[in-house]
Design a protein around this motif. Structure first.
Motif, PDB file in Angstrom:
ATOM      1  N   ALA A   8      52.388  14.836  34.074  1.00  0.00           N
ATOM      2  CA  ALA A   8      53.585  14.787  33.229  1.00  0.00           C
ATOM      3  C   ALA A   8      53.410  13.741  32.123  1.00  0.00           C
ATOM      4  N   TYR A   9      52.842  12.589  32.465  1.00  0.00           N
ATOM      5  CA  TYR A   9      52.591  11.559  31.439  1.00  0.00           C
ATOM      6  C   TYR A   9      51.608  12.067  30.381  1.00  0.00           C
ATOM      7  N   LEU A  10      50.604  12.802  30.823  1.00  0.00           N
ATOM      8  CA  LEU A  10      49.631  13.333  29.853  1.00  0.00           C
ATOM      9  C   LEU A  10      50.267  14.380  28.947  1.00  0.00           C
ATOM     10  N   LYS A  11      51.206  15.154  29.492  1.00  0.00           N
ATOM     11  CA  LYS A  11      51.940  16.114  28.659  1.00  0.00           C
ATOM     12  C   LYS A  11      52.824  15.368  27.654  1.00  0.00           C
ATOM     13  N   GLU A  12      53.459  14.302  28.143  1.00  0.00           N
ATOM     14  CA  GLU A  12      54.265  13.479  27.240  1.00  0.00           C
ATOM     15  C   GLU A  12      53.391  12.971  26.091  1.00  0.00           C
ATOM     16  N   ALA A  13      52.194  12.482  26.438  1.00  0.00           N
ATOM     17  CA  ALA A  13      51.275  11.962  25.421  1.00  0.00           C
ATOM     18  C   ALA A  13      50.875  13.052  24.431  1.00  0.00           C
ATOM     19  N   GLU A  14      50.636  14.243  24.945  1.00  0.00           N
ATOM     20  CA  GLU A  14      50.232  15.363  24.081  1.00  0.00           C
ATOM     21  C   GLU A  14      51.284  15.646  23.018  1.00  0.00           C
ATOM     22  N   TYR A  15      52.553  15.634  23.429  1.00  0.00           N
ATOM     23  CA  TYR A  15      53.601  15.983  22.465  1.00  0.00           C
ATOM     24  C   TYR A  15      53.956  14.812  21.550  1.00  0.00           C
ATOM     25  N   HIS A  16      53.763  13.589  22.018  1.00  0.00           N
ATOM     26  CA  HIS A  16      53.905  12.447  21.110  1.00  0.00           C
ATOM     27  C   HIS A  16      52.819  12.498  20.036  1.00  0.00           C
ATOM     28  N   THR A  17      51.636  12.921  20.443  1.00  0.00           N
ATOM     29  CA  THR A  17      50.526  13.039  19.482  1.00  0.00           C
ATOM     30  C   THR A  17      50.835  14.103  18.447  1.00  0.00           C
ATOM     31  N   GLU A  18      51.363  15.229  18.907  1.00  0.00           N
ATOM     32  CA  GLU A  18      51.759  16.301  17.982  1.00  0.00           C
ATOM     33  C   GLU A  18      52.801  15.796  16.988  1.00  0.00           C
ATOM     34  N   ASN A  19      53.605  14.836  17.445  1.00  0.00           N
ATOM     35  CA  ASN A  19      54.678  14.286  16.623  1.00  0.00           C
ATOM     36  C   ASN A  19      54.217  13.063  15.819  1.00  0.00           C
ATOM     37  N   LYS A  20      52.894  12.782  15.876  1.00  0.00           N
ATOM     38  CA  LYS A  20      52.288  11.642  15.155  1.00  0.00           C
ATOM     39  C   LYS A  20      52.798  10.286  15.644  1.00  0.00           C
ATOM     40  N   ALA A  21      53.293  10.254  16.874  1.00  0.00           N
ATOM     41  CA  ALA A  21      53.776   8.993  17.457  1.00  0.00           C
ATOM     42  C   ALA A  21      52.676   8.451  18.377  1.00  0.00           C
ATOM     43  N   LEU A  22      51.628   7.889  17.761  1.00  0.00           N
ATOM     44  CA  LEU A  22      50.443   7.497  18.530  1.00  0.00           C
ATOM     45  C   LEU A  22      50.712   6.357  19.506  1.00  0.00           C
ATOM     46  N   PHE A  23      51.555   5.408  19.126  1.00  0.00           N
ATOM     47  CA  PHE A  23      51.833   4.290  20.033  1.00  0.00           C
ATOM     48  C   PHE A  23      52.455   4.797  21.327  1.00  0.00           C
ATOM     49  N   HIS A  24      53.435   5.671  21.210  1.00  0.00           N
ATOM     50  CA  HIS A  24      54.095   6.215  22.407  1.00  0.00           C
ATOM     51  C   HIS A  24      53.137   7.102  23.205  1.00  0.00           C
ATOM     52  N   ALA A  25      52.259   7.803  22.501  1.00  0.00           N
ATOM     53  CA  ALA A  25      51.250   8.618  23.191  1.00  0.00           C
ATOM     54  C   ALA A  25      50.319   7.724  24.009  1.00  0.00           C
ATOM     55  N   ALA A  26      49.905   6.619  23.408  1.00  0.00           N
ATOM     56  CA  ALA A  26      49.015   5.685  24.108  1.00  0.00           C
ATOM     57  C   ALA A  26      49.711   5.093  25.335  1.00  0.00           C
ATOM     58  N   LYS A  27      50.978   4.741  25.202  1.00  0.00           N
ATOM     59  CA  LYS A  27      51.727   4.205  26.332  1.00  0.00           C
ATOM     60  C   LYS A  27      51.773   5.200  27.490  1.00  0.00           C
ATOM     61  N   ALA A  28      51.972   6.466  27.148  1.00  0.00           N
ATOM     62  CA  ALA A  28      52.038   7.507  28.180  1.00  0.00           C
ATOM     63  C   ALA A  28      50.688   7.684  28.871  1.00  0.00           C
ATOM     64  N   ILE A  29      49.609   7.636  28.090  1.00  0.00           N
ATOM     65  CA  ILE A  29      48.270   7.761  28.677  1.00  0.00           C
ATOM     66  C   ILE A  29      47.967   6.574  29.585  1.00  0.00           C
ATOM     67  N   GLU A  30      48.394   5.387  29.152  1.00  0.00           N
ATOM     68  CA  GLU A  30      48.200   4.201  29.998  1.00  0.00           C
ATOM     69  C   GLU A  30      48.959   4.356  31.315  1.00  0.00           C
ATOM     70  N   GLN A  31      50.174   4.896  31.246  1.00  0.00           N
ATOM     71  CA  GLN A  31      50.946   5.139  32.468  1.00  0.00           C
ATOM     72  C   GLN A  31      50.262   6.166  33.370  1.00  0.00           C
TER      73      GLN A  31
END
Length: 308
Positions: free
Chosen positions: A57-80
């Motif tokens: 689920a965190y990786l999916k969150e990261a995927e869609y943050h990336t699609e939205n160009k929100a790299l910081f939030h994507a990185a946080k999700a990947i770290e989680q």
């Protein structure tokens, strides 16, 4: 309780999938809302101790943050996601995800966050893989150094240096310690420079390189307050004893409080140091000038009276 949380998680996933659908009146997927729903699902799975599903689920969150160009939030999700692997004791996978997050932090222009994540990763892997921990600490130190945050950088270099000693990678430890010493000198923390000189001497003597150990002390004379200090006198005495193969003198210095209460890895170097060739012990007659009154033989010493 767990079943309820799992059901909640699946409800959030269903909402996320709905956010991604398009229609005649909705031309683009709502990546932001989808990411938010996957984040909620991840927390539910985590609370239910379904760590593998939480990771997904965190990786999916990261995927869609990336699609939205929100790299910081994507990185946080990947770290989680990495932390979910840690909960399952899958440390290599956890570290791989955290390193991926760090690359994203760097890409996003937040190197400090990247360095702190690398430090956390180092702490996680240190109990099971010292080599990888050294690599992570050195990477984190490099990031902080590039940002001119030398105090944070030198602290991480210190962790790496101690682990290199523990791994008996003494050549690399000597280089790492010199880098530490240079940073402490740059931030004008001279007492720490003194301590690093002592550690350098111990490492070089364990490497069998008396010349390099002597050079470290000589170079440190230029540091304000070093010449004549407790650290300086101890190292001069140690080097003299080592050069003369005087086992008693070396033992006395290496078991003094100054060296015994260093960081544990360096203290172990001190108490395990042996003079070359097995050394010699001063007899009572030698100390008193000989039982028969004959003068004890004195070897010539290039550094008699100290190294100055």
């Amino acid at each position: 309780m767990a079943a309820q949380k799992i059901n909640e998680a699946h409800e959030h996933i269903a909402k996320a999938e709905k956010c991604l659908k398009t229609s005649l009146t909705k031309w683009k997927p709502d990546f932001d809302s989808a990411a938010s729903e996957y984040a909620k699902a991840a927390v539910c799975f985590k609370n239910a101790k379904q760590y593998d599903q939480a990771k997904d689920a965190y990786l999916k969150e990261a995927e869609y943050h990336t699609e939205n160009k929100a790299l910081f939030h994507a990185a946080k999700a990947i770290e989680q996601a990495g932390m979910m692997m840690k909960e399952q004791k899958k440390m290599p996978e956890a570290i791989q995800l955290i390193e991926k997050a760090c690359m994203m932090y760097m890409e996003n222009g937040t190197p400090d966050t990247a360095a702190m994540a690398l430090d956390r990763a180092g702490k996680l892997i240190e109990p099971i893989n010292l080599d990888k921990a050294v690599d992570l600490y050195q990477k984190a130190a490099g990031v902080f150094e590039n940002e001119d945050r030398l105090r944070q950088a030198v602290e991480l270099l210190g962790k790496a240096s101690r682990l290199l000693v523990r791994l008996k990678r003494l050549d690399e430890a000597a280089i790492a310690l010199q880098n530490e010493k240079n940073m402490y000198k740059e931030i004008e923390n001279f007492p720490m420079c003194f301590k690093k000189t002592t550690a350098q001497v111990l490492i070089h003597l364990h490497r069998g390189d008396y010349v390099a150990a002597d050079k470290c002390v000589r170079e440190s004379y230029s540091l304000p307050g070093y010449s004549g200090s407790e650290d300086c006198v101890a190292m001069e005495t140690l080097l003299q004893g080592y050069d003369e193969q005087d086992e008693d003198q070396v033992y006395h210095v290496c078991n003094s409080p100054l060296l015994k209460y260093m960081d544990n890895d360096y203290a172990k170097l001190a108490i395990s140091l042996r003079v070359p060739g097995g050394g010699k012990k001063k007899s009572a007659s030698a100390v008193q000038g000989g039982a028969s009154g004959a003068p004890a033989a004195v070897e010539e010493d290039d550094y008699e009276g100290g190294l100055c």
